[in-house]
Design an enzyme around this catalytic site. Sequence first.
Site, mmCIF file in Angstrom:
data_model
loop_
_atom_site.group_PDB
_atom_site.id
_atom_site.type_symbol
_atom_site.label_atom_id
_atom_site.label_comp_id
_atom_site.label_asym_id
_atom_site.label_seq_id
_atom_site.Cartn_x
_atom_site.Cartn_y
_atom_site.Cartn_z
ATOM 1 N N HIS A 299 3.613 6.309 8.221
ATOM 2 C CA HIS A 299 2.766 6.178 7.035
ATOM 3 C C HIS A 299 1.289 6.279 7.395
ATOM 4 C CE1 HIS A 299 1.572 4.126 3.075
ATOM 5 N NE2 HIS A 299 1.994 5.344 2.827
ATOM 6 N N ASP A 300 0.490 6.670 6.407
ATOM 7 C CA ASP A 300 -0.968 6.769 6.546
ATOM 8 C C ASP A 300 -1.391 7.809 7.574
ATOM 9 O OD1 ASP A 300 -1.476 4.663 4.603
ATOM 10 O OD2 ASP A 300 -0.679 3.305 6.109
ATOM 11 N N SER B 236 5.019 -6.599 17.885
ATOM 12 C CA SER B 236 5.804 -5.362 17.934
ATOM 13 C C SER B 236 6.107 -4.913 19.359
ATOM 14 C CB SER B 236 5.037 -4.253 17.187
ATOM 15 O OG SER B 236 5.712 -3.039 17.259
ATOM 16 N N PHE C 107 0.816 -1.220 0.000
ATOM 17 C CA PHE C 107 0.000 0.000 0.000
ATOM 18 C C PHE C 107 0.852 1.274 0.000
ATOM 19 C CE2 PHE C 107 -2.075 -3.510 2.219
ATOM 20 C CZ PHE C 107 -3.198 -3.691 1.423
ATOM 21 N N SER D 230 7.622 -1.544 0.930
ATOM 22 C CA SER D 230 8.414 -0.411 1.442
ATOM 23 C C SER D 230 9.800 -0.868 1.880
ATOM 24 C CB SER D 230 7.691 0.274 2.604
ATOM 25 O OG SER D 230 7.363 -0.676 3.606
ATOM 26 N N ASP E 218 4.544 1.713 10.194
ATOM 27 C CA ASP E 218 3.444 1.426 9.264
ATOM 28 C C ASP E 218 2.817 0.095 9.698
ATOM 29 O OD1 ASP E 218 1.744 1.681 7.086
ATOM 30 O OD2 ASP E 218 3.178 0.861 5.654
ATOM 31 N N GLY F 292 5.910 -3.129 10.384
ATOM 32 C CA GLY F 292 4.826 -3.360 9.422
ATOM 33 C C GLY F 292 5.360 -3.547 8.017
ATOM 34 N N HIS G 285 -2.973 -0.229 12.281
ATOM 35 C CA HIS G 285 -3.514 1.120 12.114
ATOM 36 C C HIS G 285 -4.686 1.410 13.054
ATOM 37 C CE1 HIS G 285 -0.751 1.148 8.906
ATOM 38 N NE2 HIS G 285 -1.320 2.067 8.165
ATOM 39 N N GLY H 225 -1.159 -10.089 9.241
ATOM 40 C CA GLY H 225 -2.057 -9.053 8.741
ATOM 41 C C GLY H 225 -2.593 -8.204 9.869
#
Length: 210
Positions: free
Chosen positions: A167-168, A122, A15, A50, A139, A44, A142, A73
């Site tokens: 990110h995001d 994590s 993404f 990335s 990342d 992530g 979320h 995921g």
Amino acid sequence: MDATRRALAVETNGFMPPDEGDALYAAAELAMAAVPEAPMLEVGSYCGRSTVWLGDAAASAGRLLFALDHHRGSEENQSGWEHHDPSVVDVASGRIDTLPHFRNTIEAAGLESTVVALVGPSAAIAATWQTPLSLLFIDGGHGAEPARADFAGWTPHVAIDGILAIHDVFPDPADGGRPPYEEIFVPALESGRFRLESATGSLRVLRRVD
Ligand code: MG
């Protein structure tokens, strides 16, 4: 950046828009110039998209890139959610498993001696981590809880003058989910420890100043 690796990154499942990948590469160069010897870490990795941008920068500077993911995921990748991709579901278990995809990407990119996979939760890895980082790229999950945990667990490990990339980040709720903005970006700036360097799409690049 190496053109073959960039083409591979662009083709890889994930993404990260190419212009944001290029901005991430530039951030890695900034980070490694500012902080000698320290490795980089990505939270992530998914299928390694990335990771190839960051890994190419790491390889050219002779640094390691740690690529952390449980590879099951995030919430938004699960069946029925917006970012679900059936091609990353393991047929035998019925669960998402992006690790084989990630390994294929890193092998194809020729980055197996540069990118070190950390496969697991994590927060648990962050809690035992000791090594200062030249760059931290967040990342990961979320949702509010994983975003908050990544902020708390990982941002203290960014070396002074090092880079925190997120990110995001969507300041306008109409553009996307809020936790990376509310739980990572805003707290980082409000902490006084980070200053905004640049913004490309939903990628924010901050420098640790204190
Ligand atoms: Mg993302």
